[in-house]
Write an enzyme that holds these catalytic residues in place. Structure first.
Site, PDB file in Angstrom:
ATOM      1  N   ILE A  31       0.822  -1.214   0.000  1.00 15.52           N
ATOM      2  CA  ILE A  31       0.000   0.000   0.000  1.00 15.52           C
ATOM      3  C   ILE A  31       0.857   1.265   0.000  1.00 15.52           C
ATOM      4  CG2 ILE A  31      -0.273   0.335   2.510  1.00 15.52           C
ATOM      5  CD1 ILE A  31      -3.322   0.562   1.961  1.00 15.52           C
ATOM      6  N   ASN A  86      11.879  -8.420   6.596  1.00 17.73           N
ATOM      7  CA  ASN A  86      12.170  -7.773   7.875  1.00 17.73           C
ATOM      8  C   ASN A  86      11.699  -8.688   9.002  1.00 17.73           C
ATOM      9  OD1 ASN A  86      13.118  -5.515   6.477  1.00 17.73           O
ATOM     10  ND2 ASN A  86      11.084  -4.586   6.423  1.00 17.73           N
ATOM     11  N   HIS A  99       6.230 -11.998   5.640  1.00 17.72           N
ATOM     12  CA  HIS A  99       6.045 -11.522   4.271  1.00 17.72           C
ATOM     13  C   HIS A  99       7.378 -11.286   3.601  1.00 17.72           C
ATOM     14  CE1 HIS A  99       5.845  -8.092   7.057  1.00 17.72           C
ATOM     15  NE2 HIS A  99       6.472  -7.384   6.119  1.00 17.72           N
ATOM     16  N   HIS A 101       9.066  -9.035   0.794  1.00 25.78           N
ATOM     17  CA  HIS A 101       8.953  -7.880  -0.100  1.00 25.78           C
ATOM     18  C   HIS A 101       9.615  -8.256  -1.433  1.00 25.78           C
ATOM     19  CE1 HIS A 101       7.960  -4.727   3.010  1.00 25.78           C
ATOM     20  NE2 HIS A 101       8.541  -5.624   3.815  1.00 25.78           N
TER      21      HIS A 101
HETATM   22  P1  AMP Z   1       7.409  -4.650   7.274  1.00 24.35           P
HETATM   23  O1  AMP Z   1       8.092  -3.406   7.759  1.00 24.35           O
HETATM   24  O2  AMP Z   1       8.371  -5.592   6.605  1.00 24.35           O
HETATM   25  O3  AMP Z   1       6.585  -5.322   8.350  1.00 24.35           O
HETATM   26  O4  AMP Z   1       6.461  -4.169   6.106  1.00 24.35           O
HETATM   27  C1  AMP Z   1       5.088  -4.130   6.191  1.00 24.35           C
HETATM   28  C2  AMP Z   1       4.609  -3.619   4.861  1.00 24.35           C
HETATM   29  O5  AMP Z   1       3.220  -3.830   4.782  1.00 24.35           O
HETATM   30  C3  AMP Z   1       4.867  -2.128   4.611  1.00 24.35           C
HETATM   31  O6  AMP Z   1       5.654  -1.981   3.432  1.00 24.35           O
HETATM   32  C4  AMP Z   1       3.461  -1.556   4.440  1.00 24.35           C
HETATM   33  O7  AMP Z   1       3.401  -0.530   3.474  1.00 24.35           O
HETATM   34  C5  AMP Z   1       2.664  -2.778   4.045  1.00 24.35           C
HETATM   35  N1  AMP Z   1       1.238  -2.739   4.373  1.00 24.35           N
HETATM   36  C6  AMP Z   1       0.682  -2.457   5.563  1.00 24.35           C
HETATM   37  N2  AMP Z   1      -0.664  -2.541   5.500  1.00 24.35           N
HETATM   38  C7  AMP Z   1      -0.955  -2.877   4.222  1.00 24.35           C
HETATM   39  C8  AMP Z   1      -2.166  -3.110   3.521  1.00 24.35           C
HETATM   40  N3  AMP Z   1      -3.373  -3.002   4.112  1.00 24.35           N
HETATM   41  N4  AMP Z   1      -2.102  -3.441   2.204  1.00 24.35           N
HETATM   42  C9  AMP Z   1      -0.907  -3.532   1.594  1.00 24.35           C
HETATM   43  N5  AMP Z   1       0.274  -3.348   2.206  1.00 24.35           N
HETATM   44  C10 AMP Z   1       0.266  -3.003   3.507  1.00 24.35           C
END
Ligand code: AMP
Ligand code: ZN
Length: 107
Positions: A31, A86, A99, A101
Site C-alpha cells: 500500500i 524484515n 512476508h 517484499h
Molecule cells: P514490514 O516493515 O516488513 O513489516 O512491512 C510491512 C509492509 O506492509 C509495509 O511496506 C506496508 O506498506 C505494508 N502494508 C501495511 N498494510 C498494508 C495493507 N493493508 N495493504 C498492503 N500493504 C500493507
C-alpha cells in the site's frame, strides 16, 4: 489470527490488490510502495515472522521462494528484482505476519 491485518487480507475482509493466489500463499501490492513495483508475498498460514518458522513449514517456505521469480516476472520484473524479509522489532518488522517484499523497476 483475528487481529492480523494480513490474515484479514487473506480472508478478503479488507481490500488489497492481489496479483497472485494459490492454496498456500497470496501476493498483493504494498500500500506504500518504495519501488515502482512493490509486492508482498505471504503464506496463508499465520506465521508471525522468520523467527516463528518451524521445520514443518519447510515445504511452504520452499514453495514461496520458488514462486518469487515467477510472480516477479508476471509483474514486469523478469530482468531482476530485490527481496527483503524484515524480522522482529529490531529488524524493522511492522506487520507480524511473515512476508517477502518483492521490489523492482520494470524495464
Ligand atoms: P514490514 O516493515 O516488513 O513489516 O512491512 C510491512 C509492509 O506492509 C509495509 O511496506 C506496508 O506498506 C505494508 N502494508 C501495511 N498494510 C498494508 C495493507 N493493508 N495493504 C498492503 N500493504 C500493507
Ligand atoms: Zn496473520
Amino acid at each position: 489470527m483475528s487481529d492480523c491485518i494480513f490474515c484479514k487480507i487473506i480472508e478478503k475482509s479488507i481490500p488489497s490488490e492481489v496479483v497472485y493466489e494459490d492454496d498456500k500463499m497470496l501476493a498483493f501490492k504494498d500500500i506504500r510502495p518504495s519501488a515502482p513495483v512493490h509486492l508482498l508475498l505471504i503464506p496463508k498460514k499465520h506465521i508471525a515472522s522468520l523467527q516463528e518458522l518451524s521445520v514443518e513449514d519447510a515445504e511452504l517456505i520452499g514453495a514461496m521462494m520458488l514462486a518469487v521469480p515467477q510472480i516477479a516476472a508476471q509483474n514486469g520484473l523478469q530482468h531482476g528484482f530485490k527481496t527483503q524479509i524484515n524480522t522482529g522489532v529490531q529488524g524493522g518488522q511492522e506487520v507480524f505476519h511473515l512476508h517477502i517484499h518483492i521490489m523492482g523497476r520494470p524495464v
